[in-house]
Write a protein that holds these residues in place. Structure first.
Motif, short mmCIF file in Angstrom:
data_model
loop_
_atom_site.label_atom_id
_atom_site.label_comp_id
_atom_site.label_asym_id
_atom_site.label_seq_id
_atom_site.Cartn_x
_atom_site.Cartn_y
_atom_site.Cartn_z
N UNK A 223 30.80 -24.85 19.35
CA UNK A 223 31.42 -24.14 20.46
C UNK A 223 31.10 -22.65 20.50
N UNK A 224 31.20 -21.90 19.38
CA UNK A 224 30.86 -20.47 19.44
C UNK A 224 29.39 -20.23 19.79
N UNK A 225 28.51 -21.11 19.34
CA UNK A 225 27.09 -20.98 19.64
C UNK A 225 26.84 -21.23 21.12
N UNK A 226 27.42 -22.29 21.65
CA UNK A 226 27.24 -22.62 23.06
C UNK A 226 27.81 -21.50 23.93
N UNK A 227 28.88 -20.87 23.48
CA UNK A 227 29.50 -19.79 24.24
C UNK A 227 28.56 -18.60 24.41
N UNK A 228 27.57 -18.47 23.52
CA UNK A 228 26.61 -17.36 23.59
C UNK A 228 25.39 -17.70 24.44
N UNK B 84 24.93 -24.74 27.27
CA UNK B 84 24.61 -26.00 26.60
C UNK B 84 23.44 -25.80 25.65
N UNK B 85 23.22 -26.80 24.79
CA UNK B 85 22.04 -26.82 23.95
C UNK B 85 20.88 -27.46 24.72
N UNK B 86 19.68 -27.37 24.15
CA UNK B 86 18.50 -27.95 24.79
C UNK B 86 18.35 -29.42 24.42
N UNK B 87 17.55 -30.12 25.21
CA UNK B 87 17.17 -31.49 24.88
C UNK B 87 15.66 -31.50 24.65
N UNK B 88 15.14 -32.49 23.90
CA UNK B 88 13.74 -32.42 23.45
C UNK B 88 12.71 -32.21 24.55
N UNK C 287 13.18 -20.73 24.61
CA UNK C 287 13.68 -21.89 25.37
C UNK C 287 15.13 -22.03 24.96
N UNK C 288 15.96 -21.13 25.47
CA UNK C 288 17.28 -20.95 24.87
C UNK C 288 18.39 -20.71 25.86
N UNK C 289 18.13 -20.96 27.15
CA UNK C 289 19.18 -20.78 28.14
C UNK C 289 19.69 -19.36 28.27
N UNK C 290 18.92 -18.40 27.76
CA UNK C 290 19.30 -16.99 27.85
C UNK C 290 19.95 -16.43 26.59
N UNK C 291 19.99 -17.22 25.52
CA UNK C 291 20.67 -16.82 24.28
C UNK C 291 20.13 -15.51 23.71
N UNK C 292 18.82 -15.33 23.73
CA UNK C 292 18.22 -14.18 23.06
C UNK C 292 17.91 -13.01 24.01
N UNK C 293 18.40 -13.05 25.23
CA UNK C 293 17.99 -12.01 26.18
C UNK C 293 18.72 -10.68 25.95
N UNK C 294 19.70 -10.65 25.08
CA UNK C 294 20.35 -9.39 24.78
C UNK C 294 21.85 -9.42 25.03
#
Length: 263
Positions: free
Chosen positions: A217-222, A227-231, A256-263
């Motif tokens: 949950x905390x990871x998905x919140x970021x 959501x997480x990725x699928x293969x 490929x991270x749904x925006x996780x690393x954009x800042x």
């Protein structure tokens, strides 16, 4: 009947006749990449540690897509594994046009509990092996003189810190930079090298590490997409980077991270 995968990989997203080596090809992301490449017409060399799983993958891909599939049983944790695999894969079809460096392991543990054994094992498989394999395959591609593509399956953990993944983050970050050096040195020979950096992908390994809702949950919140990725979302990006559609793309690390690393 044309399969969904074959429809997706039509036109410029084709690899007809290309000779591709995919490591860690029997499970998770690697298995999905292998299926995507088979659908796109590539001839495949699959590597892994289990001959039975490799035989099953060869049979399944050959039956479904009618492509040529070979395999090599190699433990990339062994010091001579990368050289042995590069040689075997090059001999399978008389050369290689594509390398997908996918094999990896995850041994989560906090910084204060880090063991030398797990740290060394993680770096051996996630950094040393793919870096040396890419160097050997890259050298062979240079000798061929026909260009090529190398794609590293790294991780969002190479771009942003992740708790309890000390060795994993270090290895994947090192691999991203190693891939940039490949891009710089091999680019003049028409060989492109790029990395993809997925967030958690819901493979067997991803489920094992992140399957608990309290941890996930905390990871998905970021992740802005929530959501997480699928293969196949990783496979599609790898396919694009290896195809002519990305013929001017070299030295990138693609999140490929749904925006996780954009800042």
């Amino acid at each position: 009947m044309t399969s969904t995968a074959e429809k997706r990989y039509s036109g410029v997203m084709r690899l007809d006749g290309k000779r591709a080596l995919i490591t860690g090809a029997t499970k998770g992301i690697g298995a999905d990449i292998a299926r995507a490449f088979a659908a796109a017409g590539a001839r495949l060399v699959l590597s892994g540690r289990d001959e039975t799983e490799l035989a099953q993958a060869r049979q399944a891909l050959g039956d479904e897509f009618g492509t040529e599939v070979r395999s090599a049983v190699v433990d990339l944790a062994d010091s001579d594994g990368p050289m042995a695999l590069a040689t075997a894969a090059s001999e399978a079809f008389g050369g290689l046009d594509i390398l997908v460096n996918n094999a990896g392991i995850s041994l989560p543990e906090p910084v204060v509990g880090t063991t030398a054994e797990n740290f060394d094992a993680t770096l051996a498989v996630n950094l040393r092996a793919p870096a040396l394999l890419a160097a050997q395959v890259g050298a062979a591609m240079v000798d061929q003189g026909t260009g090529g593509a190398i794609v590293t399956v790294a991780s969002a953990a190479a771009l942003a810190p992740l708790p309890e993944h000390y060795a994993y983050c270090a290895a994947k970050a090192g691999l991203v930079m190693a891939t940039k050096v490949l891009a710089q040195e091999l680019g003049p020979h028409g060989i492109r090298a790029n990395s993809v950096c997925p967030t958690v992908v819901l493979t067997e390994m991803g489920q094992r590490v992140w399957g608990e809702e309290a941890k996930a949950a905390p990871m998905i919140a970021r992740i802005p997409l929530g959501r997480f990725a699928v293969p196949h979302e990783v496979s599609d990006a790898v396919m694009w980077l290896c195809s002519d559609a990305a013929s001017m793309v070299n030295g990138v690390d693609l999140p490929i991270d749904g925006g996780y690393t954009m800042g």
